[in-house]
Every structure is written in structure tokens, then in C-alpha cells.
Design a protein around this motif. Structure first.
Motif, short mmCIF file in Angstrom:
data_model
loop_
_atom_site.label_atom_id
_atom_site.label_comp_id
_atom_site.label_asym_id
_atom_site.label_seq_id
_atom_site.Cartn_x
_atom_site.Cartn_y
_atom_site.Cartn_z
N ALA A 5 0.86 -1.18 0.00
CA ALA A 5 0.00 0.00 0.00
C ALA A 5 0.89 1.23 0.00
O ALA A 5 1.96 1.22 0.61
CB ALA A 5 -0.88 0.00 1.24
N VAL A 6 0.48 2.30 -0.70
CA VAL A 6 1.26 3.54 -0.65
C VAL A 6 0.49 4.69 -0.01
O VAL A 6 1.08 5.54 0.64
CB VAL A 6 1.82 3.97 -2.02
CG1 VAL A 6 2.83 2.94 -2.53
CG2 VAL A 6 0.76 4.20 -3.04
N ASN A 7 -0.82 4.74 -0.19
CA ASN A 7 -1.63 5.68 0.60
C ASN A 7 -2.98 5.02 0.88
O ASN A 7 -3.12 3.80 0.69
CB ASN A 7 -1.70 7.07 -0.05
CG ASN A 7 -2.53 7.12 -1.32
OD1 ASN A 7 -3.22 6.16 -1.68
ND2 ASN A 7 -2.48 8.24 -2.01
N GLU A 8 -3.96 5.79 1.32
CA GLU A 8 -5.23 5.21 1.77
C GLU A 8 -5.89 4.34 0.71
O GLU A 8 -6.55 3.36 1.02
CB GLU A 8 -6.22 6.31 2.17
CG GLU A 8 -5.80 7.20 3.32
CD GLU A 8 -5.26 8.51 2.83
OE1 GLU A 8 -4.49 8.53 1.83
OE2 GLU A 8 -5.58 9.55 3.45
N ASN A 9 -5.75 4.75 -0.55
CA ASN A 9 -6.48 4.04 -1.60
C ASN A 9 -5.62 3.69 -2.81
O ASN A 9 -6.13 3.62 -3.92
CB ASN A 9 -7.71 4.86 -2.03
CG ASN A 9 -7.33 6.18 -2.66
OD1 ASN A 9 -6.23 6.66 -2.46
ND2 ASN A 9 -8.21 6.75 -3.43
N SER A 10 -4.33 3.49 -2.59
CA SER A 10 -3.45 3.09 -3.69
C SER A 10 -2.47 2.03 -3.25
O SER A 10 -1.95 2.08 -2.13
CB SER A 10 -2.63 4.28 -4.22
OG SER A 10 -3.44 5.39 -4.44
N ILE A 12 1.00 -0.37 -4.81
CA ILE A 12 1.96 -0.51 -5.90
C ILE A 12 2.39 -1.97 -5.98
O ILE A 12 2.62 -2.62 -4.96
CB ILE A 12 3.15 0.47 -5.76
CG1 ILE A 12 3.98 0.47 -7.05
CG2 ILE A 12 4.00 0.17 -4.53
CD1 ILE A 12 4.87 1.69 -7.22
N LEU A 53 1.07 1.05 -10.36
CA LEU A 53 0.39 1.72 -9.25
C LEU A 53 -1.10 1.65 -9.55
O LEU A 53 -1.53 2.02 -10.64
CB LEU A 53 0.85 3.17 -9.12
CG LEU A 53 0.21 4.00 -8.00
CD1 LEU A 53 0.73 3.58 -6.64
CD2 LEU A 53 0.47 5.48 -8.21
N SER A 55 -4.94 2.77 -8.04
CA SER A 55 -5.76 3.39 -7.00
C SER A 55 -7.18 2.88 -7.16
O SER A 55 -7.62 2.54 -8.26
CB SER A 55 -5.68 4.92 -7.08
OG SER A 55 -6.12 5.37 -8.31
N LEU A 58 -12.42 3.56 -2.35
CA LEU A 58 -12.54 3.09 -0.95
C LEU A 58 -13.97 2.88 -0.50
O LEU A 58 -14.21 2.17 0.47
CB LEU A 58 -11.90 4.13 -0.02
CG LEU A 58 -10.49 3.92 0.45
CD1 LEU A 58 -10.15 4.96 1.51
CD2 LEU A 58 -10.29 2.52 1.03
N GLY A 62 -12.32 -2.27 0.76
CA GLY A 62 -11.25 -1.86 1.69
C GLY A 62 -9.88 -2.23 1.15
O GLY A 62 -9.75 -3.02 0.21
N LEU A 63 -8.87 -1.66 1.79
CA LEU A 63 -7.49 -1.86 1.37
C LEU A 63 -7.05 -3.33 1.43
O LEU A 63 -6.45 -3.86 0.49
CB LEU A 63 -6.60 -0.99 2.25
CG LEU A 63 -5.12 -0.85 1.97
CD1 LEU A 63 -4.85 -0.50 0.52
CD2 LEU A 63 -4.55 0.24 2.87
N ILE B 183 1.67 8.48 5.90
CA ILE B 183 1.63 7.01 5.85
C ILE B 183 3.02 6.56 5.38
O ILE B 183 3.42 6.91 4.27
CB ILE B 183 0.55 6.54 4.86
CG1 ILE B 183 -0.84 7.00 5.32
CG2 ILE B 183 0.60 5.02 4.69
CD1 ILE B 183 -1.91 6.90 4.25
N SER B 185 5.47 4.58 3.45
CA SER B 185 5.26 3.67 2.32
C SER B 185 6.35 3.89 1.28
O SER B 185 7.34 4.59 1.55
CB SER B 185 3.87 3.88 1.71
OG SER B 185 3.73 5.19 1.21
N GLU B 294 -6.81 4.79 6.33
CA GLU B 294 -7.79 4.25 5.38
C GLU B 294 -9.19 4.38 5.96
O GLU B 294 -10.13 4.80 5.27
CB GLU B 294 -7.47 2.77 5.10
CG GLU B 294 -8.44 2.13 4.13
CD GLU B 294 -8.70 0.66 4.43
OE1 GLU B 294 -8.10 0.11 5.38
OE2 GLU B 294 -9.53 0.07 3.72
#
Lengths: 238, 322
Positions: A5-10, A12, A53, A55, A58, A62-63, B183, B185, B294
């Protein structure tokens, strides 16, 4: 293969640490699989040399679950990648002195005549390793090591649209006029990006690209523009 | 019916939530810099979350409404006046034909959002109105131009909406000293413990080199053990550490791929805070748990999407004459 995971909704996906035609092929085959299998969740997808990558939305997933679904989907994609037949794109290029703005620099650096540089450049088949920097700008590799050359120390403020350029072991075409630091060796009359067109750009990840040398008359007949006024501006910048 | 721009100020852009699905060919997403303020402006009017608004940067904006509608203003307080009467942001207002709205300069923060009932009606090249000047996409003509004096921006005439106000709890203060959640990462593991501690314990300053593409900071330099990195996709909020060690936070108009090491990503909440920071603002970073970030984001998105269409089912009357 590793998914992080790289951020809340992405997330790689790393396929490899090294740039190879095999990795490019694997990525090229994974992209449509992710797009079709997870389309209700995927918001955007950015393939590059060794990674993708992704995205996602959300609100719909979920992630953790998305990562699991991705893992599952890609384990099947690997089987598909072996069957992949890369599309070949053939692009006409005029390598004339009016448009090969860095011919002198390239010859000086490589110790070759410009005729030799053209022959080497036009006889190699390239892969689309990544698309980015600007809409429709495709990173094509690898160039022959004999014509390897670093980027310009000072980038040009205006590179004419359609300019074909080299840098390090890569070659690329500037789809629109933009600033840029690659060494320019020619120009294509083909329009590379059109937001009105369905597929927007002629390039796609993993595709094979070849360049066909054309003469000035053919270049002009195909709609190519020599842009003398832009050239004079550039001489001022340099 | 149209809104006429009288003075656009330094930078006023039409934006929706962004242009998605085309980053694979290098097209930037664009979208509102302060998404929190943007979403509230649409919510005040019971608009779709994605309805097009005007993002006003640094004020000096004025416009005239050629038809009645309901508007909402959120984001920075720029001393807004409606026909020379002072009005406060984070609220909706009824406007009549001929009403004039002026925004002067921000008391704190730097971006305001102006929304109209139903959203502005502009072209949507590649399915979005978001203006990305570098990509020549979005905006009034669809070709990436910022708003100019005398531009006419269409909107539909709607039944008057109830005037609403954002609960004070949701209105940020736009402090110029902020702590942004990060975050960990990307190449986080390639930064030594010492470098990470330095990053999270230092105070950085927002430099004048900031735009919609990225925000360059100045302060304690950070170094990454990893010197070469194959270019890869850049997520919203990614914190790049170039060779000089000065962090760059990548924003809405960021390039799609890049080859600098990244220590992590600023959360979407942090990006809305950062969007209101002027050069000179002081930034600190704090680690945020991925799954907590999240959850926060999912709750916020559900909150803003849940009301759409429920609050007001009234038909929008489109008037063609002006």
C-alpha cells in the motif's frame, strides 16, 4: 512480485527490480487483466518500467480486501503473459538537419557520423517501458549502447511537437511542444496524442516500436512541420 | 444562464474531483487542492460530490450572477461580499440576477471554493472538468485555461435551496503551523532509522516554490540509502526526497511517474491542510497508521456520498435565456 500500500487508496505492485523486455511484457499483460477483473473498484492505474500503481474506490472496497483480490487476479495473469503478442507500432521519422536539433552534439559525444547514428537508431526495435512525464510521452528502450548520451545540461524551454529524442539508453517522442532535456535527432509527422480520439495515444505499454526513415518530401506530405520560427527561438535559448 | 467573471485574481480554476482513468498515458488528475472545503461546498447545496466549482487562489476575484441560484463558499475567508454586504464562508446564500460577489484577500489560508446549485456546466474532456494547465485539459473551453475577466460560466437555474451552514466542528482554522499525517510507504525502508527520526522531528518551511504540482519544503535535509530508483507511479501526497534532501510533496497536478525515492504519503486530510499553507508556513510530520488513515478516509467519503440525492429531489429548471 510484491504488493504494498502507498496511501489510503493506492497500492503498488513491484514485478522486478530490473528493466527487461520480459518485465515489460508481464506488466503489459497484467494491466488489462486488472482493469477487467477489478473494474468496479479500480479508479486509475499507472504502469511503469517494473511496477504498476493502482488506485481504487474506498467506498466500494477496503485496502486489505483489494490487495487480496489483486494478488489472486495477478496469480492468474502470469499464465496469460506467456501468450502475449506485442503490438508493433511503426513510425515514420525525418532525420533531416532542420529537425535533428542536436545532431552535432550527438556526433561529438558518440564519435560517429550522423548517418551512422541514424542507421543505428532506425535499425533497433524498441519496447514501450513507460508512459508519463506528459500525456502520451512514451519511454522506449533500449537504444544501442553506441548512441548512448546523457540529457542536455540545460533543458530546452520549447521542444517542437513530434521531436524524436534520445537520452541514456532510451528514446522518446515529444507528443506536444514542451520543455525538455533530451537530445533531438529527428521528427515524426504523426500526431501522437489526440484527446478526441478513442485510444488517445498510439502507444501502449509493452508494445514494440520501430522507426522508418523518410525523406523531407514525404515528411511534408504527411503533414510534418519544419517550424523554422520555433527553431530560431531555440537557438536564442541555447 | 451564466456567471460573468469580472476579475479572476491571480489564479481561479474550474475544478471537479479530478480526471481519472488516464494516468496510464501520462494525464494528470487535477482536482481541488483542498478537497475537504470542496466537498463541503457541494454538500451545502446538495450537489453531486463531483459538481464543478471555482477554486479561487489568493483572492482578488469578483463575479456577477446573471440568474438566481443558491451558492456556497468554503475554504479560506477572503472577506467575501455579496453586493457590498460582508458574508462569511462555510455557508450557502441565495443570489438574484445582477448580484455581485467579491473576494478580496485571505485573512488566513489561500484557497476558496465557490459552488453553485447543480454545479457549473462546462466541457468535460476525458470525463472531467478539472483544469490542468500543463496538460491543456479542462476548464471553461476544455483546453486547460484559467478563468479570465469577461468569461461566462454556465449554470442551471434551480429552485432556491434552504440556506445551510457547516457545523463549526468541521471548519478548519487554517493555521500556518501544521502537523501533517504521513503514511510510511514506498521507499520508507530505504531510509535509516536516524533519517526517519530526523524527518519526523524536524520543522520544515513551505517555500515559494509551490504550485498545484508540488510543494517544496526547506529544512533538515534527509538522505536515502537508495541512490537509484526505476521510475514508478506517483500517488497523491507522495513525499519525494531528491538529491538535495529537501522534501517535495506531490499534489493534484503532479506528473504521473517519477524516479526520486519517496518516504511515504501525506494523508488526504493532511493535503487539505497543506492546500491552505502559504510560503513560510511551518510543517511537521507525524506517522500515521495505514489502516487508521484508510478508515478515516473511508468514513469521510461515505459521509460526503451518502446524502447525494436524498436531501433534495426537486427538479432543476434549465433556463436557456439570459
Amino acid at each position: 512480485m510484491k504488493i504494498s500500500a502507498v496511501n489510503e487508496n493506492s497500492v503498488i505492485i513491484y514485478f522486478s527490480d530490473v528493466v527487461t523486455p520480459e518485465t515489460a511484457g508481464e506488466i503489459a499483460s497484467a494491466v488489462p487483466v486488472i482493469q477487467s477483473q477489478l473494474k468496479e473498484h479500480v479508479v486509475d492505474i499507472i504502469p511503469s518500467y517494473t511496477s504498476i500503481l493502482v488506485s481504487f474506490d474506498l467506498v466500494s472496497i477496503g485496502l486489505r480486501e483489494f490487495t487480496q483480490r489483486l494478488q489472486h487476479t495477478l496469480s492468474r495473469a502470469k499464465k496469460i503473459s506467456r501468450k502475449l503478442e506485442a503490438k508493433t507500432i511503426e513510425l515514420p521519422v525525418y532525420y533531416g538537419e532542420e529537425v535533428a536539433l542536436d545532431a552535432d552534439e550527438i556526433c561529438e559525444h558518440t564519435g560517429l557520423t550522423f548517418e551512422e547514428v541514424i542507421n543505428i537508431h532506425a535499425s533497433t526495435t524498441y519496447r514501450v517501458y513507460a508512459i508519463g512525464f506528459a500525456p502520451g510521452f512514451a519511454y522506449l528502450g533500449n537504444t544501442d549502447s553506441r548512441i548512448e548520451i546523457p540529457r542536455k545540461q540545460t533543458p530546452r524551454l520549447k521542444v517542437p511537437a513530434g521531436s524524436l529524442a534520445i537520452a541514456d539508453r532510451q528514446t522518446a517522442i515529444y507528443p506536444k511542444q514542451s520543455p525538455g532535456g533530451w537530445q533531438i535527432i529527428g521528427r515524426t509527422p504523426v500526431s501522437l496524442i489526440d484527446f478526441e480520439r478513442e485510444n488517445l495515444t498510439v502507444f501502449e505499454m509493452g508494445a514494440q516500436v520501430t522507426f522508418t526513415r523518410i525523406d523531407k518530401a514525404t515528411f511534408l506530405k504527411m503533414g510534418g512541420v519544419l517550424l523554422p520560427e520555433a527553431l530560431s527561438e531555440q537557438r536564442e535559448v541555447a | 444562464m451564466t456567471l460573468r467573471i469580472l476579475t479572476p485574481g491571480p489564479l481561479s480554476l474550474l475544478q471537479d474531483l479530478g480526471r481519472y482513468g488516464h494516468q496510464s498515458i501520462g494525464v494528470s488528475t487535477g482536482g481541488p487542492m483542498d478537497e475537504h472545503a470542496f466537498l463541503w461546498a457541494n454538500r451545502l447545496l446538495s450537489n453531486e460530490c463531483n459538481a464543478t466549482q471555482i477554486e479561487v487562489t489568493m483572492g482578488q476575484f469578483s463575479c456577477e450572477f446573471y440568474a438566481k441560484t443558491t451558492i456556497a463558499i468554503t475554504g479560506a475567508d477572503m472577506g467575501a461580499k455579496l453586493n457590498d454586504q460582508a458574508i462569511t464562508p462555510w455557508q450557502s446564500y441565495l443570489v438574484k440576477q445582477g448580484d455581485r460577489l467579491t473576494l478580496s484577500t485571505a485573512k488566513s489560508g489561500m484557497r476558496s471554493y465557490l459552488a453553485v446549485k447543480g454545479g457549473f456546466q462546462v466541457p468535460t474532456p476525458l470525463n472531467s472538468s478539472a483544469t490542468v494547465m500543463r496538460d491543456a485539459l479542462g476548464g471553461l473551453q476544455g483546453s486547460g485555461s484559467k478563468l479570465e475577466a469577461r468569461d461566462l460560466v454556465r449554470y442551471s437555474v434551480g429552485k432556491p435551496e434552504l440556506v445551510k451552514r457547516v457545523p463549526p466542528h468541521f471548519i478548519p482554522s487554517y493555521d500556518q503551523t501544521v502537523t501533517l499525517e504521513v503514511i510510511p510507504s514506498y521507499q520508507y525502508q530505504d531510509f535509516t532509522v536516524e533519517q526517519r527520526e530526523r524527518f519526523f522531528s524536524s520543522t520544515y518551511t513551505v517555500t515559494p516554490k509551490m504550485d498545484r504540482m508540488g510543494c517544496r519544503l526547506a529544512g533538515e535535509p534527509i538522505s536515502c540509502q537508495r541512490k537509484t530508483l526505476v521510475s514508478e507511479g506517483i500517488a497523491l501526497g507522495a513525499i519525494q526526497i531528491p538529491a538535495d534532501g529537501q522534501p517535495i510533496i506531490l499534489l493534484r497536478d503532479r506528473q504521473t511517474i517519477g524516479g526520486y525515492p519517496k518516504i511515504g504519503c501525506v494523508t488526504s486530510k493532511g493535503l487539505s491542510q497543506l492546500a491552505q499553507c502559504l510560503p513560510g508556513a511551518k510543517i511537521q510530520f507525524v506517522e500515521k497508521d495505514l489502516y487508521q488513515a484508510e478508515a478515516d478516509r473511508a468514513i469521510e467519503q461515505q459521509f460526503f456520498q451518502s446524502y447525494v440525492g436524498k436531501a433534495n429531489h426537486s427538479k432543476i429548471e434549465v433556463e436557456e435565456s439570459s
